[in-house]
Motif scaffolding. Structure first.
Motif, mmCIF file in Angstrom:
data_model
loop_
_atom_site.group_PDB
_atom_site.id
_atom_site.type_symbol
_atom_site.label_atom_id
_atom_site.label_comp_id
_atom_site.label_asym_id
_atom_site.label_seq_id
_atom_site.Cartn_x
_atom_site.Cartn_y
_atom_site.Cartn_z
ATOM 1 N N THR A 140 25.486 13.447 25.782
ATOM 2 C CA THR A 140 25.586 13.610 24.327
ATOM 3 C C THR A 140 25.164 12.343 23.602
ATOM 4 N N ALA A 141 25.687 11.201 24.055
ATOM 5 C CA ALA A 141 25.353 9.925 23.423
ATOM 6 C C ALA A 141 23.890 9.552 23.667
ATOM 7 N N LYS A 142 23.421 9.764 24.881
ATOM 8 C CA LYS A 142 22.030 9.429 25.207
ATOM 9 C C LYS A 142 21.046 10.202 24.331
ATOM 10 N N GLU A 143 21.305 11.498 24.194
ATOM 11 C CA GLU A 143 20.399 12.335 23.411
ATOM 12 C C GLU A 143 20.366 11.913 21.945
ATOM 13 N N LEU A 144 21.529 11.594 21.389
ATOM 14 C CA LEU A 144 21.566 11.164 19.994
ATOM 15 C C LEU A 144 20.815 9.855 19.801
ATOM 16 N N LEU A 145 20.971 8.933 20.734
ATOM 17 C CA LEU A 145 20.277 7.650 20.632
ATOM 18 C C LEU A 145 18.766 7.823 20.757
ATOM 19 N N GLU A 146 18.357 8.744 21.608
ATOM 20 C CA GLU A 146 16.925 8.953 21.814
ATOM 21 C C GLU A 146 16.273 9.719 20.661
ATOM 22 N N VAL A 147 17.016 10.670 20.105
ATOM 23 C CA VAL A 147 16.439 11.554 19.084
ATOM 24 C C VAL A 147 16.724 11.076 17.667
ATOM 25 N N LYS A 148 17.938 10.608 17.423
ATOM 26 C CA LYS A 148 18.366 10.303 16.059
ATOM 27 C C LYS A 148 18.244 8.833 15.676
ATOM 28 N N ALA A 149 18.086 7.965 16.661
ATOM 29 C CA ALA A 149 18.070 6.533 16.349
ATOM 30 C C ALA A 149 16.952 6.199 15.369
ATOM 31 N N GLY A 150 17.270 5.413 14.357
ATOM 32 C CA GLY A 150 16.280 5.073 13.346
ATOM 33 C C GLY A 150 15.464 3.850 13.683
ATOM 34 N N LEU A 151 15.910 3.061 14.643
ATOM 35 C CA LEU A 151 15.207 1.836 15.015
ATOM 36 C C LEU A 151 14.842 1.885 16.479
ATOM 37 N N LYS A 152 13.644 1.489 16.791
ATOM 38 C CA LYS A 152 13.186 1.432 18.166
ATOM 39 C C LYS A 152 12.905 -0.015 18.532
ATOM 40 N N VAL A 153 13.250 -0.373 19.756
ATOM 41 C CA VAL A 153 13.007 -1.732 20.237
ATOM 42 C C VAL A 153 11.987 -1.660 21.356
ATOM 43 N N ASP A 154 10.866 -2.348 21.202
ATOM 44 C CA ASP A 154 9.842 -2.402 22.238
ATOM 45 C C ASP A 154 9.958 -3.739 22.961
ATOM 46 N N TRP A 155 10.124 -3.669 24.262
ATOM 47 C CA TRP A 155 10.211 -4.889 25.063
ATOM 48 C C TRP A 155 8.826 -5.154 25.640
ATOM 49 N N PRO A 156 8.141 -6.201 25.176
ATOM 50 C CA PRO A 156 6.768 -6.449 25.641
ATOM 51 C C PRO A 156 6.711 -6.763 27.126
ATOM 52 N N ALA A 157 5.691 -6.204 27.782
ATOM 53 C CA ALA A 157 5.498 -6.487 29.198
ATOM 54 C C ALA A 157 4.856 -7.860 29.357
ATOM 55 N N ASP A 158 4.973 -8.422 30.537
ATOM 56 C CA ASP A 158 4.335 -9.714 30.805
ATOM 57 C C ASP A 158 2.829 -9.589 30.624
ATOM 58 N N GLU A 159 2.239 -10.611 30.034
ATOM 59 C CA GLU A 159 0.798 -10.564 29.792
ATOM 60 C C GLU A 159 0.008 -10.535 31.096
ATOM 61 N N ASP A 160 0.479 -11.303 32.078
ATOM 62 C CA ASP A 160 -0.213 -11.347 33.360
ATOM 63 C C ASP A 160 0.414 -10.292 34.256
ATOM 64 N N GLU A 161 -0.238 -9.147 34.383
ATOM 65 C CA GLU A 161 0.330 -8.046 35.138
ATOM 66 C C GLU A 161 0.152 -8.227 36.635
ATOM 67 N N GLU A 162 -0.816 -9.067 37.045
ATOM 68 C CA GLU A 162 -1.039 -9.264 38.465
ATOM 69 C C GLU A 162 -0.130 -10.367 38.974
ATOM 70 N N ALA A 163 0.484 -10.105 40.120
ATOM 71 C CA ALA A 163 1.382 -11.094 40.709
ATOM 72 C C ALA A 163 0.592 -12.326 41.131
ATOM 73 N N THR A 164 1.128 -13.481 40.830
ATOM 74 C CA THR A 164 0.472 -14.733 41.199
ATOM 75 C C THR A 164 0.740 -15.045 42.661
ATOM 76 N N LYS A 165 -0.304 -15.320 43.401
ATOM 77 C CA LYS A 165 -0.150 -15.659 44.806
ATOM 78 C C LYS A 165 0.214 -17.126 44.947
ATOM 79 N N MET A 166 1.154 -17.383 45.843
ATOM 80 C CA MET A 166 1.602 -18.752 46.048
ATOM 81 C C MET A 166 0.455 -19.624 46.578
ATOM 82 N N THR A 167 -0.438 -19.003 47.346
ATOM 83 C CA THR A 167 -1.500 -19.793 47.976
ATOM 84 C C THR A 167 -2.462 -20.387 46.969
ATOM 85 N N GLN A 168 -2.531 -19.801 45.764
ATOM 86 C CA GLN A 168 -3.489 -20.314 44.798
ATOM 87 C C GLN A 168 -3.139 -21.723 44.344
#
Length: 352
Positions: A296-324
């Motif tokens: 009940t609470a989840k649905e209300l938050l997903e459907v009725k919530a007036g504010l959305k929060v976007d969490w930005p993903a890391d810019e570098d999507e490729e994992a950095t190799k230690m060997t570099q």
């Protein structure tokens, strides 16, 4: 989790509904979203195995104890608002039926009126009354916040409601039998899921106890009926306290009262769902009184919530190799030195 009993409500005080508020209500813990345990004093008609004259009570096998029966039941498993409360209720085996069923007519709390439940709880807490002298009880209050936090753990770490319920049952039985030395001989418990499998799990934890797990145990065994009353009165009082606190907060902010109430707290209650929709904050939802893990609470938050929060993903999507860090620079950046590579292996005086 908090286990303090120093902040309970005075039993003489009443809630907005003038119902009896039991000493199992600890306002500061309740309003801050903490789970806690409360134990009544050991009744004078029950002699435990603990040497109470010792600074640190220890079992004393020479003390003749009182054989007791103990029942366990809960209130508030399904609501989206408020805590879930587990209760253990114990008394001498010899008084199990005569005192509870015949004299005071304990029954499943759901078939008793709020007034009857409240009065029985009041008698349990009245010094000198036969119930107070012969019966002990305990509750484990699991807050809505802690229930949701456990159920929303990611992946295999999820702490589901059945596991939380079983842990609460084990905790209050141990508190009575091991920490307070009550000589419990028989235990009756309202089931979670399959009675046989649940009983086997508990028998492995408490091999010395005769345990019976059954469906509708609150209508079959008087001690379970009494436990259901303690759990139900505690939960109802907890809801009253939370609601009154929200009212005071609104008044302090110059807002209008919540005149319609929030009902029973169950998703099937139209008052409850109306309150959730009306009082939902567009970003934070609700307070510690709400189980955010409920659909009940989840649905209300997903459907009725007036504010959305976007969490930005890391810019570098490729994992950095230690060997570099230890390879030479590429042809495209020959003049660019890698700081870690150039630092590694140099003496401090060469760096500074």
């Amino acid at each position: 989790m908090a286990n303090s009993q120093d902040d309970h409500v005075n039993p003489s005080q009443g809630s907005s509904s003038n119902a009896f508020i039991p000493p199992s209500i600890h306002p500061s813990s309740l309003l801050s979203g903490q789970s806690y345990c409360h134990y009544s004093p050991c009744p004078e008609d029950i002699t435990s195995s603990l040497n109470v004259d010792s600074t640190t009570p220890i079992p004393d096998p020479s003390i003749p104890t009182t054989p007791c029966v103990l029942g366990v039941d809960e209130a508030g498993r399904g609501p989206v608002l408020g805590p879930m409360v587990y209760s253990a209720f114990y008394l001498p085996l010899s008084l199990h039926h005569s005192l509870l069923a015949e004299e005071h007519h304990f029954n499943d709390s759901k078939v008793l009126t709020p007034g009857v439940r409240s009065n029985l709880m009041r008698l349990l807490c009245t010094p000198g009354h036969s119930l107070q002298k012969s019966c002990g009880w305990a509750v484990k209050l699991l807050s809505a916040r802690d229930i949701s936090a456990g159920m929303q753990r990611p992946g295999a770490g999820m702490y589901n409601l059945n596991a939380q319920a079983m842990d609460a049952t084990v905790e209050i039985i141990r508190g009575v039998v091991e920490e307070r030395g009550v000589d419990v001989k028989e235990v009756y418990i309202d089931t979670i899921g399959n009675p046989q499998s649940y009983q086997k799990k508990l028998e492995m934890i408490f091999p010395s106890l005769k345990i019976t797990v059954a469906k509708k145990a609150d209508s079959l065994f008087p001690c379970v009926s009494a436990a259901s009353v303690c759990a139900k009165v505690t939960r109802d009082s907890a809801l009253d306290i939370c609601y009154e606190a929200l009212q005071k907060e609104r008044v302090g902010k110059g807002m209008e009262h919540m005149n319609d109430g929030w009902g029973s707290g169950y998703p099937s209650d139209s008052k409850c769902t109306s309150w959730l929709k009306k009082e939902m904050h567009p970003l934070f939802g609700w307070g510690n009184e709400c189980r955010f893990s409920w659909g009940t609470a989840k649905e209300l938050l997903e459907v009725k919530a007036g504010l959305k929060v976007d969490w930005p993903a890391d810019e570098d999507e490729e994992a950095t190799k230690m060997t570099q860090y230890f390879t030479t620079a590429s042809a495209e950046s020959n003049d660019t030195q890698d700081e870690l590579r150039d630092w590694y292996g140099r003496r401090p005086k060469e760096i500074f």
